[in-house]
Motif scaffolding. Sequence first.
Motif, PDB file in Angstrom:
ATOM      1  N   PRO A 145       1.059  -1.377  -0.045  1.00 20.68           N
ATOM      2  CA  PRO A 145      -0.200   0.241  -0.040  1.00 20.68           C
ATOM      3  C   PRO A 145       0.576   1.305   0.271  1.00 20.68           C
ATOM      4  CG  PRO A 145      -0.590  -1.756   2.017  1.00 20.68           C
ATOM      5  CD  PRO A 145       1.231  -1.812   1.447  1.00 20.68           C
ATOM      6  N   ILE A 146       0.394   2.330  -1.388  1.00 17.56           N
ATOM      7  CA  ILE A 146       0.865   3.428  -0.989  1.00 17.56           C
ATOM      8  C   ILE A 146       0.511   4.477  -0.169  1.00 17.56           C
ATOM      9  CG2 ILE A 146       1.896   4.942  -2.585  1.00 17.56           C
ATOM     10  CD1 ILE A 146       2.441   2.947  -4.624  1.00 17.56           C
ATOM     11  N   THR A 147       0.512   5.070   0.898  1.00 13.69           N
ATOM     12  CA  THR A 147      -0.290   6.004   1.367  1.00 13.69           C
ATOM     13  C   THR A 147       0.615   7.422   1.239  1.00 13.69           C
ATOM     14  OG1 THR A 147      -1.569   4.754   2.319  1.00 13.69           O
ATOM     15  CG2 THR A 147      -1.511   7.088   3.393  1.00 13.69           C
ATOM     16  N   PRO A 148       0.349   8.265   0.536  1.00 12.75           N
ATOM     17  CA  PRO A 148       1.155   9.673   0.434  1.00 12.75           C
ATOM     18  C   PRO A 148       1.176  10.459   1.540  1.00 12.75           C
ATOM     19  CG  PRO A 148       0.170   8.991  -2.089  1.00 12.75           C
ATOM     20  CD  PRO A 148      -0.522   8.511  -0.833  1.00 12.75           C
ATOM     21  N   TRP A 149       2.193  10.972   2.380  1.00 16.72           N
ATOM     22  CA  TRP A 149       2.182  11.653   3.440  1.00 16.72           C
ATOM     23  C   TRP A 149       2.843  13.396   3.237  1.00 16.72           C
ATOM     24  CZ3 TRP A 149       5.868   8.242   2.133  1.00 16.72           C
ATOM     25  CH2 TRP A 149       7.019   8.498   2.672  1.00 16.72           C
ATOM     26  N   VAL A 150       3.105  14.215   3.968  1.00 17.69           N
ATOM     27  CA  VAL A 150       3.030  15.328   3.523  1.00 17.69           C
ATOM     28  C   VAL A 150       4.013  15.552   4.246  1.00 17.69           C
ATOM     29  CG1 VAL A 150       2.599  18.138   4.062  1.00 17.69           C
ATOM     30  CG2 VAL A 150       1.108  16.291   4.042  1.00 17.69           C
ATOM     31  N   GLU A 151       4.893  16.171   3.546  1.00 19.46           N
ATOM     32  CA  GLU A 151       7.100  16.856   5.076  1.00 19.46           C
ATOM     33  C   GLU A 151       7.190  17.916   4.398  1.00 19.46           C
ATOM     34  OE1 GLU A 151       9.143  13.264   3.880  1.00 19.46           O
ATOM     35  OE2 GLU A 151       9.935  14.590   1.872  1.00 19.46           O
ATOM     36  N   GLU A 152       7.856  18.578   5.521  1.00 23.19           N
ATOM     37  CA  GLU A 152       8.383  20.621   4.946  1.00 23.19           C
ATOM     38  C   GLU A 152       9.801  19.576   5.155  1.00 23.19           C
ATOM     39  OE1 GLU A 152       7.288  22.668   7.978  1.00 23.19           O
ATOM     40  OE2 GLU A 152       4.870  22.066   8.054  1.00 23.19           O
ATOM     41  N   ALA A 205       4.686  13.572  -0.789  1.00 26.88           N
ATOM     42  CA  ALA A 205       5.588  12.622  -0.067  1.00 26.88           C
ATOM     43  C   ALA A 205       5.240  10.729  -0.678  1.00 26.88           C
ATOM     44  CB  ALA A 205       6.753  12.354   0.787  1.00 26.88           C
ATOM     45  N   ILE A 206       5.511  10.426  -1.662  1.00 27.78           N
ATOM     46  CA  ILE A 206       5.632   8.706  -0.993  1.00 27.78           C
ATOM     47  C   ILE A 206       6.940   7.922  -0.338  1.00 27.78           C
ATOM     48  CG2 ILE A 206       3.468   8.995  -2.658  1.00 27.78           C
ATOM     49  CD1 ILE A 206       5.299   7.880  -5.072  1.00 27.78           C
ATOM     50  N   PRO A 207       6.615   6.562  -0.542  1.00 26.72           N
ATOM     51  CA  PRO A 207       8.206   5.874   0.168  1.00 26.72           C
ATOM     52  C   PRO A 207       8.937   5.582  -1.038  1.00 26.72           C
ATOM     53  CG  PRO A 207       6.504   4.560   0.907  1.00 26.72           C
ATOM     54  CD  PRO A 207       6.035   5.898  -0.242  1.00 26.72           C
ATOM     55  N   GLU A 208      10.502   5.702  -1.506  1.00 28.02           N
ATOM     56  CA  GLU A 208      11.458   5.215  -2.422  1.00 28.02           C
ATOM     57  C   GLU A 208      11.550   4.210  -2.239  1.00 28.02           C
ATOM     58  OE1 GLU A 208      15.246   7.381  -1.404  1.00 28.02           O
ATOM     59  OE2 GLU A 208      14.560   9.369  -1.339  1.00 28.02           O
ATOM     60  N   GLY A 209      11.851   3.628  -3.549  1.00 31.88           N
ATOM     61  CA  GLY A 209      11.891   1.689  -3.948  1.00 31.88           C
ATOM     62  C   GLY A 209      10.337   1.544  -4.360  1.00 31.88           C
ATOM     63  N   MET A 210       9.556   2.209  -4.537  1.00 33.82           N
ATOM     64  CA  MET A 210       8.711   1.618  -5.056  1.00 33.82           C
ATOM     65  C   MET A 210       8.251   1.627  -6.874  1.00 33.82           C
ATOM     66  SD  MET A 210       6.941   0.726  -2.103  1.00 33.82           S
ATOM     67  CE  MET A 210       5.088   0.166  -2.308  1.00 33.82           C
ATOM     68  N   GLY A 211       9.201   2.132  -7.243  1.00 30.46           N
ATOM     69  CA  GLY A 211       9.366   1.843  -8.682  1.00 30.46           C
ATOM     70  C   GLY A 211       8.846   3.295  -9.116  1.00 30.46           C
ATOM     71  N   ARG A 259       8.011  12.976  -4.599  1.00 37.80           N
ATOM     72  CA  ARG A 259       7.853  13.996  -4.079  1.00 37.80           C
ATOM     73  C   ARG A 259       6.972  15.354  -4.458  1.00 37.80           C
ATOM     74  NH1 ARG A 259      12.450  13.788  -2.444  1.00 37.80           N
ATOM     75  NH2 ARG A 259      11.723  12.935  -0.540  1.00 37.80           N
ATOM     76  N   GLU A 260       6.222  15.683  -4.554  1.00 38.56           N
ATOM     77  CA  GLU A 260       6.010  17.299  -5.472  1.00 38.56           C
ATOM     78  C   GLU A 260       5.497  18.362  -4.321  1.00 38.56           C
ATOM     79  OE1 GLU A 260       1.888  18.212  -9.016  1.00 38.56           O
ATOM     80  OE2 GLU A 260       2.397  15.925  -8.399  1.00 38.56           O
ATOM     81  N   ARG A 261       4.915  19.555  -4.628  1.00 36.30           N
ATOM     82  CA  ARG A 261       4.908  20.128  -3.959  1.00 36.30           C
ATOM     83  C   ARG A 261       3.579  20.726  -3.443  1.00 36.30           C
ATOM     84  NH1 ARG A 261       9.354  22.426  -6.867  1.00 36.30           N
ATOM     85  NH2 ARG A 261      11.024  23.827  -5.474  1.00 36.30           N
ATOM     86  N   LEU A 262       2.762  20.735  -2.532  1.00 34.34           N
ATOM     87  CA  LEU A 262       1.692  20.945  -2.173  1.00 34.34           C
ATOM     88  C   LEU A 262       1.237  21.576  -2.477  1.00 34.34           C
ATOM     89  CD1 LEU A 262      -0.452  19.289  -0.518  1.00 34.34           C
ATOM     90  CD2 LEU A 262       0.371  20.612   1.883  1.00 34.34           C
ATOM     91  N   GLU A 263       1.895  22.935  -2.153  1.00 32.44           N
ATOM     92  CA  GLU A 263       0.781  24.120  -2.787  1.00 32.44           C
ATOM     93  C   GLU A 263       0.628  24.304  -4.511  1.00 32.44           C
ATOM     94  OE1 GLU A 263       2.024  29.341  -3.207  1.00 32.44           O
ATOM     95  OE2 GLU A 263       3.420  27.794  -2.188  1.00 32.44           O
TER      96      GLU A 263
END
Length: 249
Positions: free
Chosen positions: A214-221, A229-235, A240-244
Amino acid sequence: MAEDEAIPAATLILVRDRESGPPELLMVERAAGMAFAAGAWVFPGGRIDAADEELGATLDDEHGGARIAAIRETLEETAIPVGLGASPRPEHCLEIQAALAGGQQFAAVVAQAGLSLDVGALTPLARWVPRFHAKRRFDTLFFVARAPEGDWMPNVIEGECTGATWVSAAEILHRDRAGEVQLIFPTRRTLERLAQHSYYDAIVADARSHSIEPITPWVEEIGDERFIAIPEGMGFPVVRERLEGLWRG
């Protein structure tokens, strides 16, 4: 189902190789009035219903219900057959599409048409479980499959989709950057992954080289900026992409 429980769903990426240029993917534009991702360009798919699970339970496959839903939804949304033992003619697929849109059960339609299922034609690619929405959250299995032989043109029925087309991953990403189309986060990340490959077999090899977690994105600063962001190593080449300014459907 609890309010915060994700709805099981499935989506199918149909891929057709070309003699020159990158492969094309089947994509649909969701109707503007939809509760989720209205107006977005996505891959055919939808929720896994009880009948999908029932038919899927007859298969020796942990993702049986999801595979059935992906096949059914693709037929219902575009009239393009996949995951069937032998592809029916285009005019026959239009009849199947109308029957499904009219509420007939997929198992009954398949039986009446004398068709067999070939769910092994679908290869799992990823499983997305975003938390962007308090309601209408989906736990979606993404599959890839080779498009049927021939020049299949998608046919959409008024309702869930307002359009459908074959397009390369690079082209739809370019149109997204130009503001011509709208993509939700999982679709954009998936298209970036698909754009790395120049033919279908390479996409399948990529899918099989990564576990389906399961890939569940999260917010990081990072510094003064916030990212999804999402985990690395999943292909996925972009994690990551800017939230704004991020459109979340």
